[in-house]
Enzyme design. Structure first.
Site, PDB file in Angstrom:
ATOM      1  N   SER B 123      -6.821   2.049  -5.097  1.00  0.00           N
ATOM      2  CA  SER B 123      -8.010   1.055  -5.404  1.00  0.00           C
ATOM      3  C   SER B 123      -9.319   1.621  -4.361  1.00  0.00           C
ATOM      4  CB  SER B 123      -7.501  -0.033  -5.026  1.00  0.00           C
ATOM      5  OG  SER B 123      -8.674  -1.094  -4.938  1.00  0.00           O
ATOM      6  N   TYR B 147      -4.666  -5.948   1.282  1.00  0.00           N
ATOM      7  CA  TYR B 147      -4.254  -5.108   0.155  1.00  0.00           C
ATOM      8  C   TYR B 147      -4.897  -3.821   0.256  1.00  0.00           C
ATOM      9  CZ  TYR B 147      -4.813  -3.791  -4.811  1.00  0.00           C
ATOM     10  OH  TYR B 147      -4.720  -3.212  -5.964  1.00  0.00           O
ATOM     11  N   LYS B 151      -2.840  -0.231   0.293  1.00  0.00           N
ATOM     12  CA  LYS B 151      -3.039   1.106  -0.464  1.00  0.00           C
ATOM     13  C   LYS B 151      -3.307   2.214   0.224  1.00  0.00           C
ATOM     14  CE  LYS B 151      -2.635  -0.878  -4.707  1.00  0.00           C
ATOM     15  NZ  LYS B 151      -1.320  -0.235  -5.328  1.00  0.00           N
TER      16      LYS B 151
END
Lengths: 327, 327
Positions: B123, B147, B151
């Protein structure tokens, strides 16, 4: 002031312990307790008025890090790790020690609910070729070793745990530490130290790469200075980008040798034998050369000004200020 | 051709399954088996001649990934993960699913001793402000969410496991997927889709940020195209830098609204109600805006050319080509 050091039996760890023992203080506060951890028992210095405790074992073992942080140290120096060559040769061991051990330590702090300063030694091994001539602070880390990958993952955790307020972390990317004291080893980078250390002791040294190779160095003394400075720096002034490329001295191998000649004379230089090694040369070509290190310099991290200074630091710290070989 | 998809019940996962079912082939080979995994049971499509198996559970649970890869799929699409807001709200869950689950999958492949293509959805959340106007491919990832951190760590593992030859991985950093189908949700980024999706269905939408906000988008259809393209790309041509920022359409919110007016008329635009929200505005200011995405474009990844195309893709794929509101 209570301090925990992991990897305390390693070269930088031992020098940090010696420096803290000599200073007696850290961040202007008297050192009351020193917890030293490593996989092998670190030497316990006899320090008047300091409660020194020795811990041994695997950081990734269940409960190990919880016990280490139970005393709620004010500053934690996390130096523990298996080195680059070992992490490449033993995949599972590298991930277990360098990633799982680091995460276990960080999680133990998080769950113990106190907010120490954590200083984490990362490495320029987070970078992988190709590079620009001077690597800026904003250059992306794309490691080409498992060691560099594990250090990069430790950096990412450190930044996130700091952002979350679990601790107040600073990651320092060390350049090559030169002149490494002790015996020659088989590390591909060993010659950078060897071509200085051996001649200064009257021994022959092998140079396996061309003199045009550029590399960035800092002395063991500077590495300890970086750690001490990182322990005291204001986290807010660092901001969310918690991992800093340390300054160093970028020189060619030829310039290293010229510095040796200025300090130890031409007879010392004659002890360097050029013996090209294609394997080492191939590895070295993948390594970063020069760094901008603007942020760390602005934040007050200081390395040597010249390679002459790096050699002088070695002579003072390892040879009692004396040369065996001078013409 | 045997394919495993984790996160197959998610929005992108479902669209990928539908596309593979329609194509019947991947990389020019007939699809013989499709293993679909998620934490909730993914819908099993009825596909003639394809052996579809449904798997549910926690990837980080002991033995889960070993069972998943036991059939030795040729291509693994690893889409599973908890989303940004959930990973931020539930620290342990985010690390367990997004980091431990990913590592467990990668290790299961490593230990099963076969070399599939692994496509991992990363992402643009790996990036954190401040940014240059256009983020180059060489810009360092400094995530500002857990997050994004997870990632980034997945990307690092993917690159190292690929370098080691354990599998042949491609990480794709998805931009914001717009227009997301379905109901409005509470994601801070929800309005990017909402201001298009709701008016196209005759519903009112809230715009919480200024029209000057710049953001990069790709349609769900493009996200699936990226995945399919990543499955077939030559790993050697990608080289050791295995994580690629995908292309997208960089527009201001004002330009999104102009595109909506061109396609659905002024009555649709009147359904957008500006209601500034300082909380959302603060979050959005930390997000990246434009990407260079030079490498991914050179490697053949293609996104829409304009935001008009993104709206048209939504109308074709979600509204059967029909508008409810046209003046």
């Amino acid at each position: 002031m209570r301090i925990l050091i992991t990897g305390a039996a390693g070269m930088v760890g031992r020098k940090l312990v010696a420096r803290l023992g000599k200073d007696g203080t850290l961040n202007g506060r008297k050192i009351a307790a020193l917890d030293l951890h490593d996989i092998v028992p670190p030497q316990a210095p006899a320090l008047e008025g300091v409660n020194v405790a020795i811990h041994t074992g695997d950081l990734a073992a269940s409960g190990a890090t919880q016990r280490l942080v139970a005393s709620r140290p004010d500053v934690i120096f996390h130096l523990a790790g298996v080195v680059s060559g070992e992490a490449e040769a033993n995949f599972d061991l590298g991930y277990r020690v360098n990633l799982d051990g680091t995460r276990a330590l960080f999680d133990a702090i998080r769950l113990a609910d106190f907010v120490p300063r954590v200083v984490f030694t990362s490495s320029i091994a987070v970078f992988g070729a190709p590079f620009p001539d001077i690597i800026p602070d904003e250059f992306h880390p794309t490691p080409l070793t498992s060691y560099g990958t594990q250090k990069l993952m430790g950096e990412a955790l450190l930044a996130d745990y700091s952002r979350r307020g679990f601790f107040d972390g600073i990651g320092i990317r060390l350049p090559t530490i030169c002149v490494r004291p002790g015996k020659p080893n088989k590390a591909a980078s060993g010659f950078f130290s060897g071509i200085i250390r051996e001649p200064l002791s009257g021994q022959e040294a092998i140079l396996p790469v061309p003199r045009s190779v550029v590399h960035t160095h800092a002395s063991p003394r500077s590495a300890v200075n970086f750690l001490i400075h990182a322990a005291g720096i204001d986290g807010a002034s660092v901001g969310p980008r918690r991992n800093l490329t340390m300054p160093g001295v970028a020189v060619t191998v030829g310039e290293q040798i010229e510095a040796l000649e200025r300090i130890a004379g031409v007879e010392a230089v004659k002890l360097i034998r050029e013996e090209p090694d294609d394997t080492i040369w191939a590895i070295v070509q993948g390594w970063p050369t020069r760094f901008e290190a603007r942020r760390s310099r602005e934040l007050g991290f200081v390395a040597e000004e010249s390679f002459d200074d790096i050699i002088r630091a070695h002579i003072e710290d390892e040879l009692d200020g004396r040369l065996r070989c001078r013409d």
